[in-house]
Design a protein around this motif. Structure first.
Motif, PDB file in Angstrom:
ATOM      1  N   SER A 143      -5.327   6.294   7.360  1.00 44.74           N
ATOM      2  CA  SER A 143      -4.524   5.390   6.315  1.00 44.74           C
ATOM      3  C   SER A 143      -4.045   6.119   5.327  1.00 44.74           C
ATOM      4  CB  SER A 143      -6.191   5.422   5.113  1.00 44.74           C
ATOM      5  OG  SER A 143      -6.483   4.044   6.413  1.00 44.74           O
ATOM      6  N   HIS A 145      -1.096   8.526   4.015  1.00 41.51           N
ATOM      7  CA  HIS A 145       0.051   8.762   4.541  1.00 41.51           C
ATOM      8  C   HIS A 145       0.495  10.351   4.112  1.00 41.51           C
ATOM      9  CE1 HIS A 145      -0.295   4.585   4.564  1.00 41.51           C
ATOM     10  NE2 HIS A 145      -0.561   4.507   3.043  1.00 41.51           N
ATOM     11  N   ASN A 155      -4.887   1.999   1.997  1.00 38.39           N
ATOM     12  CA  ASN A 155      -4.511   0.868   2.985  1.00 38.39           C
ATOM     13  C   ASN A 155      -5.536   0.505   2.905  1.00 38.39           C
ATOM     14  OD1 ASN A 155      -4.036   0.077   5.368  1.00 38.39           O
ATOM     15  ND2 ASN A 155      -4.637   2.019   6.491  1.00 38.39           N
ATOM     16  N   GLU A 156      -5.812  -1.002   3.362  1.00 45.95           N
ATOM     17  CA  GLU A 156      -6.838  -1.818   3.340  1.00 45.95           C
ATOM     18  C   GLU A 156      -7.371  -2.002   4.868  1.00 45.95           C
ATOM     19  OE1 GLU A 156      -4.908  -5.721   1.615  1.00 45.95           O
ATOM     20  OE2 GLU A 156      -6.898  -6.202   1.354  1.00 45.95           O
ATOM     21  N   GLY A 159      -9.644   3.196   3.314  1.00 43.74           N
ATOM     22  CA  GLY A 159      -8.662   3.550   2.440  1.00 43.74           C
ATOM     23  C   GLY A 159      -9.705   5.583   1.829  1.00 43.74           C
ATOM     24  N   TYR A 217     -11.214   0.579  -2.136  1.00 41.03           N
ATOM     25  CA  TYR A 217      -9.782   0.457  -1.089  1.00 41.03           C
ATOM     26  C   TYR A 217      -9.286   0.096  -1.957  1.00 41.03           C
ATOM     27  CZ  TYR A 217      -9.120  -4.918  -1.161  1.00 41.03           C
ATOM     28  OH  TYR A 217      -8.820  -6.290  -1.363  1.00 41.03           O
ATOM     29  N   THR A 220      -5.939   4.134  -5.219  1.00 36.24           N
ATOM     30  CA  THR A 220      -5.435   5.252  -4.705  1.00 36.24           C
ATOM     31  C   THR A 220      -5.288   6.157  -5.165  1.00 36.24           C
ATOM     32  OG1 THR A 220      -3.007   4.691  -4.044  1.00 36.24           O
ATOM     33  CG2 THR A 220      -3.640   4.494  -6.579  1.00 36.24           C
ATOM     34  N   THR A 289       5.520   3.955   5.404  1.00 48.11           N
ATOM     35  CA  THR A 289       5.482   2.964   6.260  1.00 48.11           C
ATOM     36  C   THR A 289       6.055   1.931   5.675  1.00 48.11           C
ATOM     37  OG1 THR A 289       3.317   1.867   5.885  1.00 48.11           O
ATOM     38  CG2 THR A 289       3.674   3.130   3.819  1.00 48.11           C
ATOM     39  N   ARG A 490       0.848  -5.570  10.680  1.00 42.99           N
ATOM     40  CA  ARG A 490      -0.010  -4.700  10.965  1.00 42.99           C
ATOM     41  C   ARG A 490       0.185  -4.437  12.103  1.00 42.99           C
ATOM     42  NH1 ARG A 490       1.179  -4.574   6.175  1.00 42.99           N
ATOM     43  NH2 ARG A 490       0.166  -5.992   4.871  1.00 42.99           N
ATOM     44  N   HIS A 496      -5.987  -4.272   9.922  1.00 47.74           N
ATOM     45  CA  HIS A 496      -5.551  -3.207   8.988  1.00 47.74           C
ATOM     46  C   HIS A 496      -4.246  -2.955   8.782  1.00 47.74           C
ATOM     47  CE1 HIS A 496      -6.012   0.455  12.108  1.00 47.74           C
ATOM     48  NE2 HIS A 496      -4.960   0.829  11.697  1.00 47.74           N
ATOM     49  N   ARG A 497      -3.876  -3.153   7.718  1.00 49.47           N
ATOM     50  CA  ARG A 497      -2.138  -2.535   6.816  1.00 49.47           C
ATOM     51  C   ARG A 497      -2.215  -1.238   7.840  1.00 49.47           C
ATOM     52  NH1 ARG A 497      -1.104  -5.523   1.558  1.00 49.47           N
ATOM     53  NH2 ARG A 497      -2.752  -6.920   1.808  1.00 49.47           N
ATOM     54  N   ARG A 498      -1.452  -0.845   8.989  1.00 46.94           N
ATOM     55  CA  ARG A 498      -0.410   0.004   9.572  1.00 46.94           C
ATOM     56  C   ARG A 498       0.643  -0.638  10.315  1.00 46.94           C
ATOM     57  NH1 ARG A 498      -2.539   1.520  15.019  1.00 46.94           N
ATOM     58  NH2 ARG A 498      -4.593   0.324  15.469  1.00 46.94           N
TER      59      ARG A 498
END
Length: 499
Positions: A143, A145, A155-156, A159, A217, A220, A289, A490, A496-498
Motif C-alpha cells: 500500500s 506508493h 490505501n483502503e 494502509g 486507513y 496519510t 496509481t 481495483r 483493496h484499492r490498487r
C-alpha cells in the motif's frame, strides 16, 4: 480472648477478594477485531485513543525510521496483544517497561508486556522501528506508493501497516500527532492542521495534528516536492492543498479542480451539516496509481484523475466522504455502502447544482444502461463481499437506492436524513441497518422492503424511472461523473484499492 468462627464458604470468598487475578485469568487479545471480510485486520483486547508518530524519512532511499507512542485502554484482562505492522521493530515498551515482541502471520506484531494488563487499564505503548516501506508486502501487495521524489501512504481498507503500528480497523478511531523529519527541499504532508515547521542542519520537521477521531486507513503521509497553496473557505476553515512539482500536463487540471475544495465543502455542508473538522485540502503526488482516497481532511488524488482535464466531480466525491465514511465510519467493511453510495449520490446532487442533469435523470440513465442480465445487478451493495467491495455497482446501484428512497419519502424527509444521519453518529461508526432504522424513524414509514430490494437482491429491481420515460438521454454531466469511475477500479481477488 474471643475466637471468631468463620464458615468455610465465607473464608474462601474472603480469600478471593484479597487475592488479585492470577496470570491464568489473563488471555491474549484476538489477532483480528472480528470483521468477516478481513478476519486478520484490527486486533482485540484494547482500544487506542491517540497515536503520536515521530518519523524520519529519506526520499532517496525510501528509508523510514519512527517512534510510535500509542495511548490505549484495555478492554479485557490482557496477557498479550497484537498490532498491525510490517516494518522492522527494534524495541517495544509497555507502560515504560521493555516488552517482548515477535512477528506473526502476514502483518501481525505480537507484544507481551512485562506484567499482564488488567481490564480497564490505561496503557502507553512505545514502538521503535525502521525499514524501507516499498520493500514490504503482505498478501501479495503493498500500500506504499514509491514516487520519484519520495513516498506516499494511502490505501483502503489497509494502509497503516507500512508506516506505523496500529489497531487497523475503522472501529478503533483515534486522534493523531504526526511529526516528520525530511531533508530540506522536501515537504511532508499529512492530515489535519500544520502546527509548526522547523529546520536544522539540512533537515526540516513538519508537525501535523488531527484533533478529531480518525480511522487508521484515513491517516496519510506524503513526502516529496510540492507546490503548496493555502486559503480559507467562506465559512473560515483553513485549506492546505499540495501538488507534486512533477505532474507535467496534469498539473493545471489538478489545480483547477482541487482549488475549488473550499467552495465544494461549503456547498456540501448545506446538505450534510457543518463541515466536521478544523482543516481541509487535498494533495496530488506523482504516483502511477489510478484511484483517489478520502484521507481525512486532505484527500489523496492520483494524477490520472486529471489526465483528461479538470475533474471537479472526483473532488465532490472525496469531500462528501468527509461526512459519509470519515465522520461516520463503517462498523464493518460489509457496510461500505454507507461510504460509497452517498459519495456517489453527492456527485449527482452536484450535477443538479450545475444544471447538468438532475439526480432523477442520472438515475434513469444508470438504470437504463444496465439490462436485467448485466452482472452489475448481481452485486449487492448492502453486503457485496470483499471481492466486490469497490465494484462500480456499490457506487451506482448504491446511489440508485438513495434515489429510490428520495422518491418514496419525498425531498423534505430525504434531505433531513442526509443532514441528520452524520450528526447522529458523528465521530463514530454505524451499519447499513442503523441507516435503515434511522430513515424509518425520520420518515415514519416502513422501508425494509425498499432497502432489501435495492441493496440485498442479486437482480435488477423495478425501476426508479420517471413516469413515461422512453429512450433515456445521457445527462450532460454523465461524462464527468463516468470519468471518476477509474477511482473505483481495483485489483483482482483482494478488494483493496490498487491497480
Amino acid at each position: 480472648m474471643h475466637r471468631r468462627l468463620i464458615a468455610p464458604g465465607a473464608f474462601a470468598a474472603s480469600l478471593l477478594l484479597a487475592i488479585p487475578a492470577s496470570a491464568a485469568d489473563y488471555s491474549p487479545g484476538a489477532p483480528g477485531i472480528g470483521d468477516p471480510y478481513y478476519p486478520a485486520y484490527g486486533n482485540g483486547g484494547y482500544d487506542v485513543s491517540h497515536y503520536d508518530l515521530r518519523l524520519k524519512y529519506q526520499p532517496a532511499t525510501d528509508k523510514l525510521e519512527g517512534t510510535a507512542t500509542l495511548l490505549a485502554r484495555t478492554t479485557q484482562d490482557l496477557s498479550r496483544f497484537n498490532l498491525d505492522f510490517l516494518l522492522d521493530v527494534s524495541e517495544v515498551r509497555v507502560n515504560g517497561a521493555k516488552a517482548t515482541f515477535a512477528g506473526s502471520g502476514e502483518h501481525e506484531l505480537e507484544i507481551t508486556p512485562k506484567s499482564p494488563l488488567p481490564k480497564g487499564t490505561d496503557v502507553t505503548v512505545v514502538v521503535r522501528y525502521s525499514g524501507v516501506p516499498s520493500s514490504k508486502q503482505a498478501y501479495g501487495f503493498t500500500s506504499w506508493h514509491r514516487t520519484p521524489d519520495g513516498g506516499v501512504a494511502a490505501n483502503e481498507p489497509e494502509g497503516a501497516w507500512w508506516w506505523f503500528p496500529s489497531n487497523d480497523h475503522p472501529l478503533d478511531k483515534a486522534t493523531y500527532d504526526v511529526s516528520v523529519l525530511v531533508p530540506d527541499g522536501s515537504q511532508a504532508i499529512s492530515n489535519g492542521t500544520l502546527q509548526s515547521t522547523s529546520s536544522r542542519v539540512g533537515w526540516t520537521r513538519f508537525n501535523w495534528r488531527s484533533n478529531k477521531p480518525q480511522a487508521t486507513y484515513l491517516a496519510t503521509l506524503a513526502v516529496g516536492r510540492f507546490d503548496v497553496t493555502t486559503g480559507r473557505t467562506e465559512s473560515g476553515i483553513p485549506v492546505v492543498n499540495a501538488y507534486s512539482k512533477d505532474l507535467g500536463d496534469n498539473y493545471d487540471a489538478a489545480r483547477a479542480s482541487i482549488e475549488r475544495t473550499g467552495e465544494i465543502a461549503d456547498w456540501l455542508a448545506e446538505y450534510f451539516g457543518p463541515y466536521p473538522y478544523n482543516a481541509l485540502g487535498g494533495y496530488v503526488p506523482n504516483t502511477d496509481t489510478g484511484y483517489a482516497l478520502e484521507t481525512q481532511t486532505r484527500p489523496f488524488y492520483s494524477p490520472r484523475q486529471f489526465a483528461n482535464g479538470t475533474n471537479v466531480s472526483v473532488v465532490v466525491h472525496e469531500l462528501a466522504h468527509q461526512w459519509y465514511g470519515d465522520l461516520v465510519s463503517v462498523a464493518g467493511w460489509k457496510d461500505i455502502w454507507i461510504n460509497e453510495g452517498f459519495a456517489r449520490y453527492a456527485q449527482w446532487l452536484w450535477s443538479e447544482h450545475e444544471n447538468e442533469g438532475t439526480a432523477q435523470e442520472i438515475a434513469d440513465y444508470v438504470y437504463a444502461s444496465h439490462p436485467a442480465d448485466d452482472p452489475f445487478w448481481t452485486v449487492k451493495p448492502g453486503d457485496p463481499g470483499p471481492e466486490n467491495q469497490f465494484h462500480l455497482a456499490v457506487y451506482d446501484r448504491g446511489a440508485l437506492a438513495l434515489q429510490a428512497l428520495r422518491n418514496r419519502i419525498g425531498d423534505e424527509d430525504f434531505f433531513a436524513i442526509l443532514k441528520g444521519w452524520p450528526a447522529k453518529y458523528a465521530y463514530g461508526n454505524a451499519t447499513v441497518g442503523d441507516f435503515v432504522a434511522y430513515a424509518e424513524q425520520v420518515s415514519g414509514e416502513s422501508l425494509g422492503a425498499l432497502f432489501e430490494t435495492w441493496l440485498n437482491r442479486a437482480s435488477k429491481p423495478g425501476g426508479v424511472a420517471s413516469p413515461g420515460v422512453g429512450v433515456v438521454k445521457e445527462p450532460k454531466s454523465w461524462k464527468g461523473i463516468a470519468a471518476t469511475d477509474s477511482v473505483h477500479e481495483r485489483g483482482e481477488g483482494h478488494g483493496h484499492r490498487r491497480d
